[in-house]
Design a protein around this motif. Structure first.
Motif, PDB file in Angstrom:
ATOM      1  N   ASP A   1       0.853  -1.179   0.000  1.00  0.00           N
ATOM      2  CA  ASP A   1       0.000   0.000   0.000  1.00  0.00           C
ATOM      3  C   ASP A   1       0.899   1.241   0.000  1.00  0.00           C
ATOM      4  O   ASP A   1       2.062   1.181   0.414  1.00  0.00           O
ATOM      5  CB  ASP A   1      -0.890  -0.013   1.247  1.00  0.00           C
ATOM      6  N   ILE A   2       0.360   2.353  -0.501  1.00  0.00           N
ATOM      7  CA  ILE A   2       1.146   3.587  -0.495  1.00  0.00           C
ATOM      8  C   ILE A   2       0.981   4.330   0.832  1.00  0.00           C
ATOM      9  O   ILE A   2       1.954   4.723   1.466  1.00  0.00           O
ATOM     10  CB  ILE A   2       0.746   4.497  -1.674  1.00  0.00           C
ATOM     11  N   ARG A   3      -0.261   4.507   1.251  1.00  0.00           N
ATOM     12  CA  ARG A   3      -0.521   5.286   2.466  1.00  0.00           C
ATOM     13  C   ARG A   3      -0.297   4.439   3.705  1.00  0.00           C
ATOM     14  O   ARG A   3      -1.105   3.585   4.071  1.00  0.00           O
ATOM     15  CB  ARG A   3      -1.960   5.787   2.447  1.00  0.00           C
ATOM     16  N   MET A   4       0.849   4.641   4.382  1.00  0.00           N
ATOM     17  CA  MET A   4       1.154   3.938   5.629  1.00  0.00           C
ATOM     18  C   MET A   4       1.926   4.880   6.546  1.00  0.00           C
ATOM     19  O   MET A   4       2.654   5.757   6.061  1.00  0.00           O
ATOM     20  CB  MET A   4       1.997   2.684   5.356  1.00  0.00           C
ATOM     21  N   PRO A   5       1.770   4.721   7.860  1.00  0.00           N
ATOM     22  CA  PRO A   5       2.493   5.597   8.805  1.00  0.00           C
ATOM     23  C   PRO A   5       3.984   5.269   8.827  1.00  0.00           C
ATOM     24  O   PRO A   5       4.405   4.191   8.391  1.00  0.00           O
ATOM     25  CB  PRO A   5       1.826   5.266  10.150  1.00  0.00           C
ATOM     26  N   GLU A   6       4.758   6.218   9.348  1.00  0.00           N
ATOM     27  CA  GLU A   6       6.214   6.095   9.503  1.00  0.00           C
ATOM     28  C   GLU A   6       6.934   6.005   8.154  1.00  0.00           C
ATOM     29  O   GLU A   6       7.685   6.897   7.778  1.00  0.00           O
ATOM     30  CB  GLU A   6       6.582   4.880  10.374  1.00  0.00           C
ATOM     31  N   LEU A   7       6.725   4.915   7.422  1.00  0.00           N
ATOM     32  CA  LEU A   7       7.398   4.709   6.137  1.00  0.00           C
ATOM     33  C   LEU A   7       6.333   4.318   5.124  1.00  0.00           C
ATOM     34  O   LEU A   7       5.717   3.259   5.247  1.00  0.00           O
ATOM     35  CB  LEU A   7       8.451   3.600   6.286  1.00  0.00           C
ATOM     36  N   ASP A   8       6.084   5.192   4.133  1.00  0.00           N
ATOM     37  CA  ASP A   8       5.006   4.873   3.179  1.00  0.00           C
ATOM     38  C   ASP A   8       5.516   3.962   2.062  1.00  0.00           C
ATOM     39  O   ASP A   8       6.698   3.639   1.966  1.00  0.00           O
ATOM     40  CB  ASP A   8       4.363   6.146   2.629  1.00  0.00           C
ATOM     41  N   GLY A   9       4.576   3.574   1.173  1.00  0.00           N
ATOM     42  CA  GLY A   9       4.902   2.629   0.109  1.00  0.00           C
ATOM     43  C   GLY A   9       5.919   3.154  -0.895  1.00  0.00           C
ATOM     44  O   GLY A   9       6.745   2.391  -1.414  1.00  0.00           O
ATOM     45  N   LEU A  10       5.883   4.457  -1.184  1.00  0.00           N
ATOM     46  CA  LEU A  10       6.841   5.030  -2.129  1.00  0.00           C
ATOM     47  C   LEU A  10       8.248   5.046  -1.533  1.00  0.00           C
ATOM     48  O   LEU A  10       9.236   4.786  -2.241  1.00  0.00           O
ATOM     49  CB  LEU A  10       6.417   6.446  -2.529  1.00  0.00           C
ATOM     50  N   GLN A  11       8.349   5.344  -0.245  1.00  0.00           N
ATOM     51  CA  GLN A  11       9.660   5.304   0.406  1.00  0.00           C
ATOM     52  C   GLN A  11      10.188   3.860   0.470  1.00  0.00           C
ATOM     53  O   GLN A  11      11.374   3.610   0.273  1.00  0.00           O
ATOM     54  CB  GLN A  11       9.544   5.886   1.821  1.00  0.00           C
ATOM     55  N   LEU A  12       9.277   2.942   0.730  1.00  0.00           N
ATOM     56  CA  LEU A  12       9.660   1.528   0.731  1.00  0.00           C
ATOM     57  C   LEU A  12      10.164   1.104  -0.649  1.00  0.00           C
ATOM     58  O   LEU A  12      11.190   0.426  -0.771  1.00  0.00           O
ATOM     59  CB  LEU A  12       8.472   0.664   1.137  1.00  0.00           C
ATOM     60  N   PHE A  13       9.450   1.520  -1.697  1.00  0.00           N
ATOM     61  CA  PHE A  13       9.850   1.192  -3.065  1.00  0.00           C
ATOM     62  C   PHE A  13      11.259   1.715  -3.354  1.00  0.00           C
ATOM     63  O   PHE A  13      12.099   1.008  -3.921  1.00  0.00           O
ATOM     64  CB  PHE A  13       8.835   1.775  -4.055  1.00  0.00           C
ATOM     65  N   ALA A  14      11.533   2.959  -2.955  1.00  0.00           N
ATOM     66  CA  ALA A  14      12.857   3.542  -3.190  1.00  0.00           C
ATOM     67  C   ALA A  14      13.942   2.747  -2.458  1.00  0.00           C
ATOM     68  O   ALA A  14      15.039   2.529  -2.998  1.00  0.00           O
ATOM     69  CB  ALA A  14      12.876   4.998  -2.746  1.00  0.00           C
TER      70      ALA A  14
END
Length: 449
Positions: free
Chosen positions: A55-68
Motif C-alpha cells: 500500500d502507499i498510504r502507511m504511517p512512519e514509512l510509506d509505500g513510495l519510500q519503501l519502493f525507493a
C-alpha cells in the motif's frame, strides 16, 4: 508438486491485509504479510524469490519510500503499488521510476492476481538468469570446459588425471564440439604451460604447404623460400602441438609425422640436420579413426601411435542440460564484447534452446548467443501464442485468450502504443477499448532504461 511462489504483502490496514492475503493464497501464492514497511525491509533481501505488493498510504514509512529503499536492495525486484484515487499521480510517477505496476482501489481479485502472477513470472526469469550467469562464471573460473552434466564432470576428471603426463592424446568429436578447448586445457593444466601452445588445422592447408608449416625449411629449400623458417613442430618444443582435423593430413606427411612421434626429432626441408624436439602432441579428428571404413587413407600405424589415450567429447544434443548454462556464458561474453546488456532468457529463446538439434554444437550455440545479444532474431524459434486455458464458455475463454495476446504485444513493444497497434492490426480506439475491458494498465509495460 511445485513450491508456491512467495509474495510479500505490506498494508497497515489489518482487515484489508487479511483479505488481500487470502485472495493471493487462494490463487496459489505463499504470502508473507507485514503491517508496516520497516518489518518488511528487515526480511526482504536481494534473493527474495517473489514480488512485493504494498500500500502507499502507511504511517512512519510509506509505500513510495519503501519502493525507493527496495530499489537499493535489488533494482529488479518487482514492486506493485496499491493506491487510493488521490495517489494515482504518485503511482504513475513510481511506474516511470521503475515500479512494476499500480492497482487503484477498490480493485477486483482478478486484477490483483493477474498482476502478481505476471510479476512472479518476471521475478522467476530474473533469478533464473542470475543463477545461470553465476554458474557460468563459476564454471569458467574452474575450467573453460563448461558443463554440469555427469558426462562433462567425467570429462574434466579425465583431463585432470592425464594433463600433467606427457602422453599423446587423440580427441574425437563433432565439428564445433570444443576439441581445441580440450587441447588448450591439457596444455594449461600441465607442466608444459610455460611453453608454446601451437595449433595447426591440417584440413586448411594444401599438401604443398603443410610439410613446410610443420617441419620448417632452410633458405633456398624450394622456390620462394628466401629465408629460414622454424616449423610448427619445432616452435612447439617445450610445449604442446595441436593438430586439428588430422584425418586430412596427406599420406606423405603422415609418414614423417609418425617418425616425429616415435623419435621426437625433425629434419627441416633443405637440410640433413636432425633436430630433437620435446613436445606433446594432441590430435583431433571429426571421424572415428578406429573404423577402417571411415579412416580411408589415414595410416593405421599412425592411428595406433596417437591412440595412447582417446578422449571423446559428447555432442551438445547429448548434454542438453548444459545448454542454458553455456548460453548464459556466451551471452555474457558477447554482451561485454558488443557493449550491450546481457539479455534475459526469454520464453522464445528458451524454446529454441530446448528444441533445436544444435548440429554445430558449442560453436553454433555461441553464435546464436551473439545474435540474441545483438537483437537479431535469426535462428530463434518464432513465438507461439499460448492457447486459451481454463474452463468457462467459449466467449469467456476467447476473452482470456485475447487479453493474453494484447499483453504479449505490449510486452514485446515495451508498451509503445503505435508499435503495439501495428502488431495487433486493430484501430487505436479499439485498442483502448480492449485495454479498458480487460483492465490492462499500459504503464506497467513501459520500457525502463
Amino acid at each position: 508438486m511445485a513450491t508456491p511462489m512467495p509474495v510479500a504483502l505490506i498494508d497497515d490496514d489489518k482487515d484489508l491485509r487479511r483479505a488481500t492475503a487470502q485472495t493471493l493464497e487462494l490463487a496459489g501464492f505463499s504470502v508473507l504479510a507485514y503491517d508496516g514497511a520497516k518489518a518488511a525491509l528487515a526480511d526482504l533481501a536481494a534473493d527474495f524469490a517473489g514480488p512485493v505488493v504494498t500500500d502507499i498510504r502507511m504511517p512512519e514509512l510509506d509505500g513510495l519510500q519503501l519502493f525507493a529503499m527496495l530499489k537499493g536492495v535489488d533494482t529488479d525486484l518487482p514492486v506493485i503499488l496499491m493506491t487510493g484515487h488521490g495517489d494515482i499521480p504518485m503511482a504513475v510517477q513510481a511506474i516511470q521510476d521503475g515500479a512494476y505496476d499500480f492497482i487503484a482501489k477498490p480493485f477486483s481479485a482478478d486484477r490483483l492476481v493477474q498482476s502478481v502472477r505476471r510479476a512472479s513470472e518476471k521475478r522467476r526469469l530474473i533469478l533464473e538468469n542470475r543463477m545461470l550467469r553465476k554458474a557460468a562464471e563459476d564454471a569458467q573460473e574452474n575450467s573453460p570446459l563448461i558443463g554440469q552434466t555427469p558426462v562433462m564432470e567425467n570429462l574434466r576428471k579425465i583431463l585432470r588425471h592425464i594433463a600433467d603426463t606427457d602422453v599423446d592424446v587423440l580427441v574425437a568429436g563433432e565439428t564445433g564440439s570444443g576439441k581445441e578447448v580440450v587441447a588448450q586445457i591439457l596444455h594449461q593444466w600441465s607442466h608444459r604451460r610455460k611453453g608454446n601452445f601451437v595449433a595447426l588445422n591440417c584440413g586448411a592447408l594444401p599438401e604443398t604447404v603443410i610439410e613446410s608449416e610443420l617441419f620448417g625449411h632452410e633458405a633456398g629449400a624450394f622456390t620462394g623460400a628466401q629465408k629460414r623458417r622454424t616449423g610448427r613442430i619445432e616452435h612447439a618444443s617445450g610445449g604442446t602441438l595441436f593438430l586439428d582435423e588430422i584425418e586430412s593430413m596427406p599420406v606423405a606427411t603422415q609418414v614423417k609425422m609418425l617418425r616425429v612421434l616415435e623419435m621426437r626429432e625433425i629434419t627441416p626441408l633443405g637440410t640433413n640436420e636432425v633436430r630433437p624436439v620435446d613436445l606433446r602432441v594432441v590430435a583431433a579428428a571429426k571421424i572415428d579413426l578406429g573404423d577402417p571404413d571411415l579412416r580411408g587413407d589415414f595410416r593405421e600405424d599412425l592411428y595406433y601411435r596417437l591412440n595412447v589415450v582417446t578422449i571423446s567429447i559428447p555432442p551438445l544434443r547429448e548434454r542438453r542440460d548444459d545448454i542454458p548454462l553455456l548460453f548464459s556464458h556466451f551471452a555474457a561474453r558477447a554482451a561485454e564484447r558488443f557493449r550491450r546488456e546481457v539479455p534475459a532468457l526469454s520464453p522464445e529463446v528458451r524454446r529454441h534452446l530446448a528444441a533445436h538439434a544444435w548440429p554445430g554444437n558449442v560453436r553454433e550455440l555461441s553464435h546464436y548467443a551473439e545474435r540474441v545479444v545483438l537483437g537479431v532474431e535469426g535462428g530463434g524459434a518464432a513465438p507461439v501464442p499460448a492457447q486459451p486455458t481454463g474452463g468457462g464458455t467459449l466467449p469467456e475463454r476467447l476473452e482470456r485468450y485475447e487479453e493474453e495476446i494484447i499483453r504479449d504485444a505490449l510486452t514485446a513493444n515495451d508498451g509503445d502504443v503505435r508499435n503495439t497497434i501495428e502488431a495487433l492490426g486493430i484501430p487505436r480506439k479499439t485498442f483502448y477499448d480492449k485495454l479498458q475491458r480487460h483492465g490492462i494498465n499500459r504503464g506497467g509495460y513501459t520500457a525502463r532504461k
